[in-house]
Design an enzyme around this catalytic site. Sequence first.
Site, PDB file in Angstrom:
ATOM      1  N   SER A  28      30.408  39.050  40.475  1.00 35.40           N
ATOM      2  CA  SER A  28      30.066  37.739  39.896  1.00 35.40           C
ATOM      3  C   SER A  28      29.758  36.702  40.964  1.00 35.40           C
ATOM      4  CB  SER A  28      31.233  37.192  39.068  1.00 35.40           C
ATOM      5  OG  SER A  28      31.403  37.936  37.909  1.00 35.40           O
ATOM      6  N   HIS A  58      25.386  37.457  37.485  1.00 32.10           N
ATOM      7  CA  HIS A  58      24.942  38.744  38.020  1.00 32.10           C
ATOM      8  C   HIS A  58      23.417  38.780  38.036  1.00 32.10           C
ATOM      9  CE1 HIS A  58      28.771  41.186  37.924  1.00 32.10           C
ATOM     10  NE2 HIS A  58      29.133  40.056  37.375  1.00 32.10           N
ATOM     11  N   HIS A  80      31.138  45.605  32.778  1.00 32.22           N
ATOM     12  CA  HIS A  80      32.593  45.570  32.805  1.00 32.22           C
ATOM     13  C   HIS A  80      33.154  46.252  31.564  1.00 32.22           C
ATOM     14  CE1 HIS A  80      31.136  42.086  35.082  1.00 32.22           C
ATOM     15  NE2 HIS A  80      32.235  42.188  35.805  1.00 32.22           N
ATOM     16  N   TYR A  82      35.340  45.126  29.681  1.00 31.04           N
ATOM     17  CA  TYR A  82      35.551  44.178  28.582  1.00 31.04           C
ATOM     18  C   TYR A  82      34.278  43.885  27.786  1.00 31.04           C
ATOM     19  CZ  TYR A  82      33.810  40.665  31.969  1.00 31.04           C
ATOM     20  OH  TYR A  82      33.068  39.979  32.882  1.00 31.04           O
ATOM     21  N   GLU A  83      33.124  44.291  28.304  1.00 32.48           N
ATOM     22  CA  GLU A  83      31.887  44.017  27.555  1.00 32.48           C
ATOM     23  C   GLU A  83      31.724  44.964  26.374  1.00 32.48           C
ATOM     24  OE1 GLU A  83      28.340  43.357  30.173  1.00 32.48           O
ATOM     25  OE2 GLU A  83      29.859  43.525  31.747  1.00 32.48           O
ATOM     26  N   ALA A 110      34.680  39.306  42.435  1.00 25.43           N
ATOM     27  CA  ALA A 110      35.386  38.037  42.502  1.00 25.43           C
ATOM     28  C   ALA A 110      36.790  38.297  41.967  1.00 25.43           C
ATOM     29  CB  ALA A 110      34.678  36.995  41.644  1.00 25.43           C
ATOM     30  N   MET A 205      38.799  41.974  37.075  1.00 24.23           N
ATOM     31  CA  MET A 205      38.425  42.685  35.844  1.00 24.23           C
ATOM     32  C   MET A 205      37.390  43.785  36.087  1.00 24.23           C
ATOM     33  SD  MET A 205      38.008  39.371  33.385  1.00 24.23           S
ATOM     34  CE  MET A 205      39.110  37.954  33.505  1.00 24.23           C
ATOM     35  N   SER A 206      37.270  44.240  37.315  1.00 23.99           N
ATOM     36  CA  SER A 206      36.204  45.221  37.588  1.00 23.99           C
ATOM     37  C   SER A 206      36.647  46.207  38.667  1.00 23.99           C
ATOM     38  CB  SER A 206      34.935  44.488  38.045  1.00 23.99           C
ATOM     39  OG  SER A 206      35.123  43.925  39.334  1.00 23.99           O
ATOM     40  N   ASN A 229      39.882  31.941  43.103  1.00 27.06           N
ATOM     41  CA  ASN A 229      40.924  31.068  42.535  1.00 27.06           C
ATOM     42  C   ASN A 229      42.287  31.686  42.798  1.00 27.06           C
ATOM     43  OD1 ASN A 229      39.695  32.957  40.310  1.00 27.06           O
ATOM     44  ND2 ASN A 229      41.838  32.634  39.732  1.00 27.06           N
ATOM     45  N   HIS A 241      35.374  31.087  33.946  1.00 28.61           N
ATOM     46  CA  HIS A 241      34.265  31.856  34.525  1.00 28.61           C
ATOM     47  C   HIS A 241      33.324  30.911  35.293  1.00 28.61           C
ATOM     48  CE1 HIS A 241      31.605  35.183  35.158  1.00 28.61           C
ATOM     49  NE2 HIS A 241      30.611  34.639  34.482  1.00 28.61           N
TER      50      HIS A 241
HETATM   51  N1  HPA Z   1      41.685  37.001  37.114  1.00 31.96           N
HETATM   52  C1  HPA Z   1      40.891  38.022  36.778  1.00 31.96           C
HETATM   53  N2  HPA Z   1      39.634  38.136  37.226  1.00 31.96           N
HETATM   54  C2  HPA Z   1      39.170  37.193  38.048  1.00 31.96           C
HETATM   55  C3  HPA Z   1      39.957  36.100  38.430  1.00 31.96           C
HETATM   56  C4  HPA Z   1      41.283  35.994  37.940  1.00 31.96           C
HETATM   57  O1  HPA Z   1      42.047  35.064  38.232  1.00 31.96           O
HETATM   58  N3  HPA Z   1      39.180  35.335  39.247  1.00 31.96           N
HETATM   59  C5  HPA Z   1      37.982  35.962  39.349  1.00 31.96           C
HETATM   60  N4  HPA Z   1      37.974  37.082  38.617  1.00 31.96           N
END
Ligand code: HPA
Length: 267
Positions: A28, A58, A80, A82-83, A110, A205-206, A229, A241
Amino acid sequence: MSRNAELVRLIRDRAGAEAPEFGLILGSGLGHLSAAVEGVAIPYADLPGFPQAGVSGHLPRLAIGRLEGRRVAVLGGRAHYYETGRADAMRPALEVLKALGCPRLILTNAAGSLRPDLPPGSLMLLSDHIAFAGTNPLIGEPSEARFVPMTDAHDPGLRHALMAAAGAAGLDLPEGVYCWFSGPSFETPAEIRAARVLGADAVGMSTVPEVILARFLGLRCAAISVITNMGAGLSDEAISHDHTKAMAPLGAAKLERVLRRFLRDSA
Ligand code: HPA
């Protein structure tokens, strides 16, 4: 002809038959490196089986050509879990990389940090991972090859070379453990505390399903997180996001320096 064989033919028709030395998957907000590839870019829309929907941030195309003198195949975006609820969503794309003769894969993502010494903008090299999403991309795979050993799944030689490249570029590249949560909701503060107890340094998440698939296919792989973050509850900033996409460029510039140096210095 099988779908993969057709895709290999289509890609070689457009990009030439030379095998990629490295595959790269960009996470991302990290997609722009694909534009730096001197070669051709094939939209995923032309490649049945490649992720079609995609997440904003993306760049859904396969760029094949040279980067720092190396032959690379850069996937500007990923699917992903989750998609679609399918953990093996990247399997066709990884199978095609393998069929093109690509032996190595560098993944990027990310991620949220669990460590105060890894603030937003930092890079983290994955030393290992925890598949906490409770699924596996090889569920349903009938062959005995499904019992993939995951010791050293994050290839020691590639990690060493990536750390050396970071050092040569004057950048820190600490190692840590990445914990895969399914998403798409972000974690709760309690889940972040739990992940810390489990031994994780970052959450995302990936990447983990792709590492499992890469090992299944016999690709050597390594992965780098761009910390966008702090994990939920670890700082006052709101997690979203949009925030991930806004913060990714901070680390993306460093990531690009590491990857360029890594490619330039790799034999
Ligand atoms: N959690 C999950 N996925 C992420 C995060 C997070 O804090 N930051 C960027 N992708």
